[in-house]
Design an enzyme around this catalytic site. Structure first.
Site, PDB file in Angstrom:
ATOM      1  N   GLU A 265      -4.927   1.386   2.609  1.00  0.00           N
ATOM      2  CA  GLU A 265      -4.780   0.346   3.630  1.00  0.00           C
ATOM      3  C   GLU A 265      -4.886   0.924   5.026  1.00  0.00           C
ATOM      4  O   GLU A 265      -5.463   0.312   5.921  1.00  0.00           O
ATOM      5  CB  GLU A 265      -3.444  -0.373   3.462  1.00  0.00           C
ATOM      6  N   GLU A 266      -4.326   2.110   5.220  1.00  0.00           N
ATOM      7  CA  GLU A 266      -4.354   2.722   6.547  1.00  0.00           C
ATOM      8  C   GLU A 266      -5.769   3.093   6.970  1.00  0.00           C
ATOM      9  O   GLU A 266      -6.014   3.358   8.142  1.00  0.00           O
ATOM     10  CB  GLU A 266      -3.448   3.970   6.579  1.00  0.00           C
TER      11      GLU A 266
ATOM     12  N   HIS B 278       0.851  -1.200   0.000  1.00  0.00           N
ATOM     13  CA  HIS B 278       0.000   0.000   0.000  1.00  0.00           C
ATOM     14  C   HIS B 278       0.881   1.243   0.000  1.00  0.00           C
ATOM     15  O   HIS B 278       1.896   1.303   0.694  1.00  0.00           O
ATOM     16  CB  HIS B 278      -0.974   0.004   1.176  1.00  0.00           C
TER      17      HIS B 278
ATOM     18  N   ASP C 271       6.311   1.788   6.123  1.00  0.00           N
ATOM     19  CA  ASP C 271       4.901   1.420   6.090  1.00  0.00           C
ATOM     20  C   ASP C 271       4.152   2.332   5.121  1.00  0.00           C
ATOM     21  O   ASP C 271       3.565   3.316   5.535  1.00  0.00           O
ATOM     22  CB  ASP C 271       4.300   1.518   7.493  1.00  0.00           C
TER      23      ASP C 271
ATOM     24  N   HIS D  87       4.904   4.622  12.182  1.00  0.00           N
ATOM     25  CA  HIS D  87       3.818   5.611  12.140  1.00  0.00           C
ATOM     26  C   HIS D  87       4.225   6.946  12.786  1.00  0.00           C
ATOM     27  O   HIS D  87       3.392   7.605  13.416  1.00  0.00           O
ATOM     28  CB  HIS D  87       2.553   5.069  12.812  1.00  0.00           C
TER      29      HIS D  87
ATOM     30  N   GLU E 199       3.999  -5.951   4.438  1.00  0.00           N
ATOM     31  CA  GLU E 199       3.590  -4.978   5.445  1.00  0.00           C
ATOM     32  C   GLU E 199       4.768  -4.575   6.326  1.00  0.00           C
ATOM     33  O   GLU E 199       5.911  -4.974   6.095  1.00  0.00           O
ATOM     34  CB  GLU E 199       2.467  -5.559   6.314  1.00  0.00           C
TER      35      GLU E 199
END
Length: 784
Positions: free
Chosen positions: A146-147, A100, A112, A249, A173
């Site tokens: 995706e998030e 993603h 990510d 993140h 991922e």
């Protein structure tokens, strides 16, 4: 051959766009255009043996998921970039590779998941240049949502025309930044996929233990793997980077922190897997090979052992049977000796349980004390602190209990007899655990099998040395060598779990005491690692020095922790371990049943994402104190605050600092379009909502009413923890107004005056009826 240089260039360019949230130009236009440019360049240089097709998909759909207690998702006009590489003559079957390119706000999202998309671009480039034709197609899905909790993968697998050809998938991922990529989920069933990984991966790193831990729900996370498994019924493999989850993140998730070795490893493994699957006869008949689970684990990253779970079950019972024979031989002695052995074994077993229980109580008391005085997470930036604090306490208490037992109960008893007795106790405990875990159908039972087979074999090999006086040193050397492999593997596995779990404790919410969790884990590790060394306490002449050393280390560490020497977080630019605080500037309006404004306010809504809340911040900002702690609006769903996801049960401590009102550029418009009385004695309400790219909708039927159906998901409303209904909404750059309907039934006669409530920056709707009509409906619509 996979080239990391090109991959690094892709990574730099994708992250240079900045944060890529769904609905933003960065995600929907800039990143998509960059991907299309690179795919076009790759296509221009591809071999004549292959054909490349590209499709831009912008699906709209809805589904429910049991993640985070259960909620429903609705998406509109989100973006997928789909590429199919296939033989010139075409292919009936395909393998899917998924990444993603969207990110959470305020992060470049290098690990990510930009690095995975970069790896996929380079794999597409490598495969397309090969003159060797593929047997099956390879579909590369660069998904753009995706998030938003797996929306884009759902849109692809349920709506795209190529989805029906997919027979297996690989999902890429991240739960950390770089390092090794761990295979932590496989299946459902289909052991041939694990065998494919064993054969094709150059640098294996896989564990069925990680799979069973992740699928237990202990880790509050999920991946696109769930969507392909549950909505596509497709078998697959889930891989994720797990190293350095401290900056996952965050703004520190930048390309320079991902080592070249990590990119090369991932590229080699995934390229090998895709080539193997795209040329495998089994891919076309993947459903024919769906027969049971598989036990798999890597051996120190060198190779992977994998075998069918049914074979593991047989092995486990054979090992148990051998243990029964070993212990049974001691029971099948003359009556008096057998009774004496059973009595001594029972007493030793009781002392072992007592040592574990007292150690558990001691360690948890320390952890609770540390939490109560506000010193939790002292080990977050200093891992060794947790070992010095909880590990030494656990080891000292275990040794102390058995030392006292030796001194007072077993006084003047034969040391060899005691050593053998406590070895038998450990063997018995692990055998019981092996049978129980095997009966539960868990593949992780292989660990128990290892901890029965190796010690038993070692004991049999050292039996004569153990019985001979003066041969203690030789016995110890042989014993240690025999136990080397299981101990080394357990330490290897334990370190992997530590590496994954400790960073998660910094974002696991305010309701889970991290010190208690970590203390319990260290205690478990200590008990496991000490199980076959308890007998040495009875063989040793004295444990006094060991106890003094362990107690001293524990005492000094406890004093330092209590004094606040170990600050949990770090701003070190080379290795940051930041504290996570989530801020939202919100405006709230609460309306009554007849549309009248009852209450309004504006402020900064503050959530600390770890157990410490904002205690480390309040000394520096006087305005942040207990006077601004939030009060729950009991009559409003989720306390009337604009939760992005239904995580209110994990973040009960939050603060609300009054601030100037905000005026969103794209405010929420919430309308009741129609109200119909249905023939089956229910009321159907149709709504229309328009607003920003991210919104949340909460619904709470009044007491005496029930939400029986709606136009979302599969039509069956899914309540979350607490009984409210949560809908997460997102759209791409443009989307028509969102229309949906709900049906409510009255289950009893009830009447009251009750104001309905709406959350941040929005309007709401509420009505009151009596008897067989709708009572009162509370709805919150919030934008983000």
């Amino acid at each position: 051959m996979f080239q990391f240089i090109s991959c690094r260039e892709y990574l730099e360019n994708i992250t240079a766009v900045g944060p890529r949230t769904v609905g933003s130009p960065e995600n929907e236009i800039l990143t998509v255009n960059y991907l299309l440019e690179q795919i076009k360049a790759i296509e221009s240089k591809s071999s004549d043996a292959h054909k490349i097709s590209v499709d831009i998909q912008r699906p709209t759909g809805s589904f429910s998921i049991d993640f985070l207690g259960g909620f429903t998702s609705y998406y509109a006009n989100i973006t997928n970039v789909v590429v199919k590489l296939e033989p010139r003559s075409g292919a009936k079957h395909a393998v899917l590779s998924n990444c993603h390119f969207d990110s959470v706000p305020n992060t470049p999202g290098a690990s990510d998941d930009a690095v995975s998309c970069s790896v996929m671009l380079e794999i597409l480039n490598t495969l397309s240049k090969s003159s060797d034709p593929l047997q099956h197609a390879v579909i590369f899905l660069f998904n753009g949502a995706e998030e938003n909790i797996l929306q884009a993968s759902h849109g692809f697998i349920t709506q795209h025309r190529w989805a029906k050809s997919i027979r297996a998938f690989i999902n890429l991922e991240a739960a950390g930044v770089g390092g090794k990529e761990l295979v932590f989920q496989t299946g459902p069933e289909n052991p041939w996929l694990v065998q494919a990984y064993v054969f094709a991966a150059k640098h294996p790193f896989a564990s069925v233990v990680a799979q069973e831990v992740f699928q237990s729900g202990i880790i509050p996370a999920d991946t696109d793997f769930r969507i392909y498994r549950d909505f596509g019924n497709i078998p697959g493999i889930d891989l994720a980077f797990i190293e350095n989850g401290y900056i996952y993140h965050t703004k520190y998730d930048t390309p320079d922190r991902i080592l070249t070795d990590s990119i090369q490893r991932a590229g080699d493994n995934i390229l090998g897997m895709l080539k193997y699957l795209a040329t495998s006869d089994k891919l076309a008949k993947s459903f024919d090979y769906r027969h049971g689970n598989v036990v798999f684990f890597d051996v120190f990253g060198l190779f992977v052992l994998a075998y069918p779970a049914r074979v593991g079950t047989i092995m486990n019972y054979i090992i148990t049977a051998v243990t029964v024979l070993y212990l049974g031989k001691k029971i099948l002695q003359p009556r008096n000796r057998a009774i004496n052995y059973m009595k001594e074994l029972s007493v030793a077993f009781s002392f072992t349980l007592l040592s574990w229980f007292s150690t558990l109580v001691t360690v948890l008391i320390v952890a609770v004390f540390i939490s109560l005085i506000g010193r939790s997470l002292s080990w977050y930036n200093h891992f060794y602190v947790s070992i010095f604090l909880y590990g030494t306490a656990a080891a000292a208490k275990l040794i102390l209990v058995h030392t006292l037992a030796k001194k007072f109960y077993y006084k003047n008893r034969n040391e060899q007899f005691l050593g053998e007795m406590f070895f038998d106790v450990s063997l018995l405990v692990w055998s019981i655990a092996l049978v129980l875990i095997t009966q539960l159908g868990l593949c992780s039972a292989f660990i128990c099998a290892m901890w029965v087979a190796f010690p038993l074999l070692t004991k049999l090999l050292t039996y004569r040395e153990f019985k001979q006086k003066g041969a203690t040193i030789r016995f110890v050397i042989i014993y240690m060598l025999g136990m080397f492999i299981p101990y080394l593997y357990i330490m290897y596995l334990t370190w992997t779990i530590f590496e994954l779990f400790i960073p998660i404790m910094g974002r696991s919410g305010t309701e889970i005491p991290p010190d208690i969790v970590l203390a319990a884990f260290i205690l478990s590790s200590t008990v496991i690692l000490s199980s076959y060394f308890l007998n040495f306490i009875y063989l040793a002449k004295s444990t006094k020095k060991t106890l003094i050393t362990l107690t001293t280390v524990f005492g000094v560490t406890l004093i330092l922790v209590c004094s606040g020497v170990f600050f949990p977080y770090s701003s070190d630019s080379a290795n940051p371990k930041p504290k996570r605080v989530f801020l939202q500037h919100v405006s709230r309006r609460f309306y009554g049943l007849h549309g009248n404004l009852v209450k309004s306010d504006s402020g900064i809504w503050i959530n600390g994402l770890d157990y410490a809340g904002i205690s480390h911040i309040t000394p520096h900002i006087p305005e942040l104190n207990d006077t601004i702690k939030t009060n729950c609006e009991d009559k409003a769903p989720l306390c009337g605050f604009p939760w992005i996801l239904p995580v209110h049960f994990l973040l009960r401590k939050n603060w609300y600092l009054p601030a100037a009102e905000i005026s969103p550029t794209n405010p929420v418009h919430f309308k009741l379009l129609a109200k119909e009385q249905m023939p089956w004695d229910s009321t159907k309400l149709t709504f229309e909502v328009s607003g920003p790219s991210h919104m949340s909708l909460y619904i709470r039927p009044h007491e005496g009413s029930t939400l029986s159906s709606w136009s979302l998901g599969d039509g069956t409303p899914v309540a979350n923890i607490g009984g409210d209904y949560f809908v997460f909404y997102a759209h791409g750059l443009q989307a028509v107004a969102w229309r949906f309907w709900i049906e409510l039934k009255v289950v009893q006669t009830f009447s009251t005056d009750w104001a309905s409530t709406t959350g941040a920056q929005k309007g709401s709707w509420g009505r009151k009826k009596r008897k067989k009509d709708l009572n009162t409906l509370l709805i919150c619509a919030s934008s983000h």
